[in-house]
Design a protein around this motif. Structure first.
Motif, short mmCIF file in Angstrom:
data_model
loop_
_atom_site.label_atom_id
_atom_site.label_comp_id
_atom_site.label_asym_id
_atom_site.label_seq_id
_atom_site.Cartn_x
_atom_site.Cartn_y
_atom_site.Cartn_z
N PHE A 25 21.17 3.41 18.57
CA PHE A 25 20.25 2.41 19.09
C PHE A 25 20.24 1.09 18.32
O PHE A 25 19.47 0.20 18.64
CB PHE A 25 18.83 2.97 19.16
CG PHE A 25 18.71 4.09 20.15
CD1 PHE A 25 18.68 3.82 21.51
CD2 PHE A 25 18.63 5.40 19.74
CE1 PHE A 25 18.57 4.84 22.44
CE2 PHE A 25 18.52 6.44 20.66
CZ PHE A 25 18.50 6.15 22.01
N SER A 26 21.07 0.94 17.31
CA SER A 26 21.10 -0.29 16.53
C SER A 26 21.38 -1.49 17.44
O SER A 26 22.34 -1.49 18.21
CB SER A 26 22.18 -0.18 15.45
OG SER A 26 22.27 -1.38 14.73
N ARG A 27 20.51 -2.50 17.37
CA ARG A 27 20.62 -3.76 18.13
C ARG A 27 20.72 -3.53 19.65
O ARG A 27 21.40 -4.25 20.36
CB ARG A 27 21.79 -4.60 17.65
CG ARG A 27 21.56 -5.19 16.27
CD ARG A 27 22.68 -6.09 15.81
NE ARG A 27 22.95 -7.20 16.69
CZ ARG A 27 22.47 -8.44 16.53
NH1 ARG A 27 21.66 -8.70 15.55
NH2 ARG A 27 22.80 -9.39 17.37
N THR A 28 20.00 -2.53 20.13
CA THR A 28 20.05 -2.24 21.56
C THR A 28 18.86 -2.82 22.31
O THR A 28 17.81 -3.12 21.73
CB THR A 28 20.10 -0.73 21.85
OG1 THR A 28 18.96 -0.10 21.28
CG2 THR A 28 21.38 -0.10 21.33
N VAL A 29 19.07 -2.95 23.62
CA VAL A 29 18.02 -3.28 24.57
C VAL A 29 18.00 -2.11 25.54
O VAL A 29 19.02 -1.78 26.15
CB VAL A 29 18.33 -4.59 25.33
CG1 VAL A 29 17.24 -4.89 26.36
CG2 VAL A 29 18.50 -5.76 24.36
N VAL A 30 16.84 -1.46 25.65
CA VAL A 30 16.70 -0.29 26.51
C VAL A 30 15.72 -0.62 27.62
O VAL A 30 14.60 -1.07 27.35
CB VAL A 30 16.18 0.93 25.71
CG1 VAL A 30 15.97 2.13 26.64
CG2 VAL A 30 17.12 1.29 24.57
N TYR A 31 16.14 -0.39 28.86
CA TYR A 31 15.24 -0.55 29.99
C TYR A 31 14.56 0.79 30.23
O TYR A 31 15.23 1.80 30.45
CB TYR A 31 16.01 -0.98 31.25
CG TYR A 31 15.11 -1.14 32.45
CD1 TYR A 31 14.25 -2.23 32.56
CD2 TYR A 31 15.10 -0.20 33.47
CE1 TYR A 31 13.41 -2.37 33.65
CE2 TYR A 31 14.26 -0.34 34.57
CZ TYR A 31 13.42 -1.43 34.66
OH TYR A 31 12.58 -1.56 35.73
N LEU A 32 13.22 0.82 30.16
CA LEU A 32 12.48 2.06 30.35
C LEU A 32 12.20 2.30 31.83
O LEU A 32 11.50 1.53 32.47
CB LEU A 32 11.14 2.02 29.60
CG LEU A 32 11.19 2.31 28.12
CD1 LEU A 32 9.79 2.25 27.52
CD2 LEU A 32 11.82 3.65 27.83
N CYS A 33 12.75 3.38 32.36
CA CYS A 33 12.55 3.76 33.76
C CYS A 33 11.35 4.68 33.92
O CYS A 33 10.77 4.77 35.00
CB CYS A 33 13.78 4.47 34.30
SG CYS A 33 15.19 3.38 34.43
N GLU A 34 10.99 5.36 32.85
CA GLU A 34 9.84 6.26 32.90
C GLU A 34 9.20 6.28 31.53
O GLU A 34 9.90 6.27 30.51
CB GLU A 34 10.28 7.67 33.30
CG GLU A 34 9.13 8.58 33.64
CD GLU A 34 8.29 8.09 34.81
OE1 GLU A 34 7.12 7.74 34.60
OE2 GLU A 34 8.83 8.04 35.94
#
Length: 189
Positions: A25-34
């Motif tokens: 997850f280093s330097r990530t952008v995560v889109y939360l679907c739930e």
């Protein structure tokens, strides 16, 4: 988050802070679907896959495809369910197995949607994800309290229009944060 009312960040982006120790997850952008009290699930939207391209996906499933569908981006969605393929896409949202995440984005893992994308007949804005990201009950909340993630509510352009290599910095900019000024250290008052 004892005593606090639960706040869902479904439809938001998580931005990994420099203090993130997990290399997944280093330097990530995560889109939360739930995101519920039972856990959370989303997709890393700024890690292009180095294992498969869209044509590889179509061939794997023996899908008829057009040349223009070769340009659909494929991302490593996270370290969970690596054998699963998911799609985040814009309208239309009427295909069976499609779950709208808000006004601009839907989640699908239906073969009908993937087939339509391969034939150039699917949603105009689409991205393919290999695997997903997931958190057990309370895990994400603990990480948020620990300053591992920032959250930003943003439009679908961060998934579909901003170049992948610029998404982390772009999301920080939306919060008014200069990435150079971020520190991996934090304290408690």
């Amino acid at each position: 988050m004892s005593g606090d009312a639960f706040q869902s960040f479904k439809g938001h982006f998580l931005l990994a802070m420099p203090s993130m120790k997990d290399p997944n997850f280093s330097r990530t952008v995560v889109y939360l679907c739930e995101h519920t009290v039972d856990g959370a699930m989303g997709f890393i939207v700024n890690r292009p896959s180095h294992l498969m391209a869209a044509l590889d996906v179509y061939k794997e499933f023996k899908l008829e495809h057009v040349d223009t569908a070769a340009g659909v981006p494929v991302y490593t969605g996270g370290p969970v369910q690596l054998d699963e393929i998911f799609l985040l896409h814009g309208p239309p949202f009427d295909t069976e197995g499609t779950f709208p995440m808000g006004g601009e984005v839907a989640l699908s893992n239906s073969m009908a949607t993937l087939s339509a994308v391969a034939k150039g007949e699917g949603p105009e804005k689409v991205a393919i994800f290999l695997g997903s990201s997931g958190w057990a009950a309370g895990q994400l909340e603990g990480e948020l309290v620990g300053n591992v993630w920032l959250t930003v509510e943003s439009g679908s352009d961060l998934i579909f229009d901003v170049p992948a290599e610029m998404r982390w910095e772009n999301a920080l900019d939306r919060l008014g944060i200069d990435p150079v000024l971020l520190s991996g250290d934090f304290g408690r008052a």
